[in-house]
Design a protein around this motif. Structure first.
Motif, mmCIF file in Angstrom:
data_model
loop_
_atom_site.group_PDB
_atom_site.id
_atom_site.type_symbol
_atom_site.label_atom_id
_atom_site.label_comp_id
_atom_site.label_asym_id
_atom_site.label_seq_id
_atom_site.Cartn_x
_atom_site.Cartn_y
_atom_site.Cartn_z
ATOM 1 N N ILE A 255 -18.418 -9.025 5.758
ATOM 2 C CA ILE A 255 -18.923 -9.887 6.904
ATOM 3 C C ILE A 255 -17.849 -10.835 7.487
ATOM 4 C CG2 ILE A 255 -20.610 -11.501 7.806
ATOM 5 C CD1 ILE A 255 -21.835 -8.813 7.434
ATOM 6 N N LEU A 256 -17.188 -11.359 6.676
ATOM 7 C CA LEU A 256 -16.099 -12.446 7.216
ATOM 8 C C LEU A 256 -14.915 -11.642 7.641
ATOM 9 C CD1 LEU A 256 -14.649 -15.196 7.402
ATOM 10 C CD2 LEU A 256 -13.985 -14.717 5.068
ATOM 11 N N PHE A 257 -14.484 -10.605 7.349
ATOM 12 C CA PHE A 257 -13.378 -9.850 8.029
ATOM 13 C C PHE A 257 -13.974 -9.334 9.309
ATOM 14 C CE2 PHE A 257 -11.361 -9.704 3.574
ATOM 15 C CZ PHE A 257 -10.409 -10.487 4.027
ATOM 16 N N SER A 258 -15.290 -8.814 9.307
ATOM 17 C CA SER A 258 -15.707 -8.122 10.623
ATOM 18 C C SER A 258 -15.847 -9.277 11.650
ATOM 19 C CB SER A 258 -17.135 -7.554 10.103
ATOM 20 O OG SER A 258 -17.596 -6.995 11.172
ATOM 21 N N THR A 259 -16.096 -10.393 10.977
ATOM 22 C CA THR A 259 -16.282 -11.420 12.222
ATOM 23 C C THR A 259 -14.866 -11.997 12.678
ATOM 24 O OG1 THR A 259 -18.275 -12.235 11.071
ATOM 25 C CG2 THR A 259 -17.150 -13.664 12.669
ATOM 26 N N LEU A 260 -13.735 -11.992 11.946
ATOM 27 C CA LEU A 260 -12.551 -12.520 12.168
ATOM 28 C C LEU A 260 -11.477 -11.520 12.916
ATOM 29 C CD1 LEU A 260 -11.459 -14.484 9.229
ATOM 30 C CD2 LEU A 260 -12.304 -15.371 11.242
ATOM 31 N N ILE A 261 -11.889 -10.004 12.795
ATOM 32 C CA ILE A 261 -11.054 -9.007 12.953
ATOM 33 C C ILE A 261 -11.838 -8.199 14.195
ATOM 34 C CG2 ILE A 261 -9.591 -7.027 12.478
ATOM 35 C CD1 ILE A 261 -9.599 -8.245 9.809
ATOM 36 N N ARG A 262 -11.194 -7.850 15.243
ATOM 37 C CA ARG A 262 -11.891 -7.279 16.385
ATOM 38 C C ARG A 262 -12.267 -5.804 15.945
ATOM 39 N NH1 ARG A 262 -12.274 -9.810 21.079
ATOM 40 N NH2 ARG A 262 -12.444 -7.916 22.312
ATOM 41 N N ARG A 263 -11.277 -5.249 15.353
ATOM 42 C CA ARG A 263 -11.546 -3.676 15.006
ATOM 43 C C ARG A 263 -12.091 -3.371 13.682
ATOM 44 N NH1 ARG A 263 -11.139 -1.314 19.656
ATOM 45 N NH2 ARG A 263 -9.402 -1.931 21.127
ATOM 46 N N THR A 264 -13.003 -2.443 13.717
ATOM 47 C CA THR A 264 -13.534 -2.185 12.411
ATOM 48 C C THR A 264 -12.760 -1.454 11.268
ATOM 49 O OG1 THR A 264 -15.683 -1.886 13.704
ATOM 50 C CG2 THR A 264 -15.704 -0.536 11.682
ATOM 51 N N ILE A 265 -11.946 -0.656 11.925
ATOM 52 C CA ILE A 265 -11.173 0.140 10.673
ATOM 53 C C ILE A 265 -10.189 -0.868 10.265
ATOM 54 C CG2 ILE A 265 -9.304 0.564 12.573
ATOM 55 C CD1 ILE A 265 -10.290 2.629 9.650
ATOM 56 N N VAL A 266 -9.537 -1.892 10.838
ATOM 57 C CA VAL A 266 -8.705 -2.998 10.348
ATOM 58 C C VAL A 266 -9.505 -3.820 9.528
ATOM 59 C CG1 VAL A 266 -7.310 -5.074 10.993
ATOM 60 C CG2 VAL A 266 -7.267 -2.913 12.419
ATOM 61 N N SER A 267 -10.601 -4.300 9.915
ATOM 62 C CA SER A 267 -11.542 -4.938 9.053
ATOM 63 C C SER A 267 -11.870 -4.449 7.755
ATOM 64 C CB SER A 267 -12.960 -5.163 9.882
ATOM 65 O OG SER A 267 -13.910 -6.144 9.027
ATOM 66 N N MET A 268 -12.119 -3.085 7.916
ATOM 67 C CA MET A 268 -12.565 -2.243 6.867
ATOM 68 C C MET A 268 -11.225 -2.313 5.807
ATOM 69 S SD MET A 268 -14.409 1.507 6.553
ATOM 70 C CE MET A 268 -15.377 0.814 7.764
ATOM 71 N N ILE A 269 -9.950 -2.109 6.135
ATOM 72 C CA ILE A 269 -8.837 -1.862 5.378
ATOM 73 C C ILE A 269 -8.676 -3.334 4.757
ATOM 74 C CG2 ILE A 269 -6.257 -1.792 5.346
ATOM 75 C CD1 ILE A 269 -6.511 0.058 7.701
ATOM 76 N N ALA A 270 -8.875 -4.572 5.412
ATOM 77 C CA ALA A 270 -8.855 -5.829 4.767
ATOM 78 C C ALA A 270 -9.766 -5.942 3.713
ATOM 79 C CB ALA A 270 -8.854 -6.843 6.028
ATOM 80 N N THR A 271 -11.124 -5.547 3.829
ATOM 81 C CA THR A 271 -11.990 -5.887 2.753
ATOM 82 C C THR A 271 -11.657 -4.811 1.793
ATOM 83 O OG1 THR A 271 -13.689 -5.996 4.593
ATOM 84 C CG2 THR A 271 -14.253 -5.778 2.408
ATOM 85 N N TYR A 272 -11.322 -3.559 1.578
ATOM 86 C CA TYR A 272 -10.938 -2.600 0.639
ATOM 87 C C TYR A 272 -9.741 -3.232 0.008
ATOM 88 C CZ TYR A 272 -14.155 1.150 1.214
ATOM 89 O OH TYR A 272 -15.474 1.983 1.500
ATOM 90 N N GLY A 273 -8.711 -3.883 0.724
ATOM 91 C CA GLY A 273 -7.635 -4.483 0.081
ATOM 92 C C GLY A 273 -7.964 -5.574 -0.642
ATOM 93 N N THR A 274 -8.584 -6.523 -0.324
ATOM 94 C CA THR A 274 -9.303 -7.558 -1.250
ATOM 95 C C THR A 274 -9.966 -6.956 -2.241
ATOM 96 O OG1 THR A 274 -9.363 -8.960 0.948
ATOM 97 C CG2 THR A 274 -10.674 -9.806 -1.084
ATOM 98 N N MET A 275 -10.883 -5.954 -2.113
ATOM 99 C CA MET A 275 -11.787 -5.715 -3.318
ATOM 100 C C MET A 275 -10.602 -4.790 -4.390
ATOM 101 S SD MET A 275 -12.594 -2.658 -4.805
ATOM 102 C CE MET A 275 -12.242 -1.432 -3.509
ATOM 103 N N LEU A 276 -9.649 -4.246 -3.905
ATOM 104 C CA LEU A 276 -8.631 -3.585 -4.824
ATOM 105 C C LEU A 276 -7.815 -4.689 -5.391
ATOM 106 C CD1 LEU A 276 -7.337 -0.595 -2.822
ATOM 107 C CD2 LEU A 276 -8.795 -0.570 -4.785
ATOM 108 N N PHE A 277 -7.477 -5.865 -4.689
ATOM 109 C CA PHE A 277 -6.896 -6.815 -5.478
ATOM 110 C C PHE A 277 -7.694 -7.554 -6.628
ATOM 111 C CE2 PHE A 277 -5.911 -11.608 -5.824
ATOM 112 C CZ PHE A 277 -4.399 -11.404 -5.967
ATOM 113 N N LEU A 278 -8.970 -7.723 -6.339
ATOM 114 C CA LEU A 278 -9.783 -8.476 -7.167
ATOM 115 C C LEU A 278 -9.987 -7.576 -8.513
ATOM 116 C CD1 LEU A 278 -12.233 -10.151 -4.851
ATOM 117 C CD2 LEU A 278 -10.529 -11.093 -6.150
#
Length: 283
Positions: A164-187
């Motif tokens: 939800i945070l990345f979806s709010t901060l980032i305008r594009r859904t695909i970029v927001s999804m990449i950022a969320t998956y990247g954070t999940m993979l890091f954790l």
């Protein structure tokens, strides 16, 4: 930030999500896959051991497999459900209409979050009858069951809040999804890799006799890794081995709760604060 139980955003999203036949078809195939896995595991184990009964130790192994399947479901599906909650509204140009309603930013954010993770929660709850088959063979206590589902919910809520945070901060859904998956993979992956490196460096630098020095960094990395936490919850031996490696007696589940609940609160707070700020900038 006014808390109001009556959340029209949540009710609307729930109706749209659960009126779709795709949701129930997906749930059907998920439950069929789980049942096939459980019965296949039972019959395969019985045929390999040459006995006509299922042992409690093997029941614990089956429970562990199911727990990690549910963890994988949470880690890889939650970003896809939440990363487009706000950005998709912005792309469809319906966000300005939503912001002009009487709903507060907190209601919009929490409504989007809860409606996005509701389907995944329903999948987890619908799998309870499959889990009950494991209790028939013994070896699993109700507290093991409660602990696993508690930490699944905490993980689901934290990753959903990040989406939800990345979806709010980032305008594009695909970029927001990449950022969320990247954070999940890091954790879930990178922290485990770093934990192995830190433990190897600690052993390499320790050349004396006796116990190695405590590794605070290794303990922190283990505390924020979902797979390591689940392994320690499912196996007492794994928890003891982890404490022996890090030489830190503080239970990692406490650090896990503190870290992921903090992520949830901070992510929701930032999303609420930035929702209308981004809208003003886009004008």
């Amino acid at each position: 930030m006014k808390l109001n139980v009556n959340n029209p955003v949540l009710f609307k999203e729930l109706k749209l999500r659960f009126r779709s036949p795709k949701s129930f078809v997906g749930m059907l195939f998920y439950l069929l896959a789980m049942c096939l896995f459980v019965f296949g595991f039972i019959f395969t184990t019985m045929s390999l051991t040459g006995v006509s009964y299922f042992r409690p130790s093997e029941s614990m192994l089956l429970f562990s497999f199911l727990a990690f399947i549910q963890l994988g479901l949470v880690l890889f599906i939650t970003p896809g459900l939440t990363a487009g909650a706000i950005s998709s509204e912005r792309e469809k140009q319906t966000l300005p209409i939503l912001l002009t309603t009487s709903q507060s930013s907190f209601q919009i954010i929490t409504g989007k979050l809860l409606s996005s993770i509701s389907f995944l929660l329903l999948l987890i709850v619908s799998g309870l009858p499959v889990y009950s088959l494991v209790f028939l063979f013994g070896g699993i206590s109700p507290m093991d069951f409660v602990r696993i589902f508690l930490f699944l919910f905490v993980t689901l809520l934290a990753i959903g809040s990040l989406g939800i945070l990345f979806s709010t901060l980032i305008r594009r859904t695909i970029v927001s999804m990449i950022a969320t998956y990247g954070t999940m993979l890091f954790l879930s992956v990178v922290t485990g890799f770093l934990f192995i490196i830190v433990m190897q460096l600690t052993r390499f630098n320790f050349n004396g006799v006796g116990l190695p020095p405590p590794s605070i960094a290794g303990h922190i990395l283990a505390s924020i890794n979902p797979a390591v936490l689940f392994a320690s919850l499912l196996s007492q031996g794994a928890a003891e081995s982890l404490a022996e490696m890090t030489q830190v007696k503080w239970p990692i589940w406490i650090g896990y709760l503190i870290f992921y609940l903090s992520i949830t609160v901070l992510s929701l707070w930032m999303a609420v604060k930035k929702l209308r700020v981004n809208m003003k900038r886009s004008k």
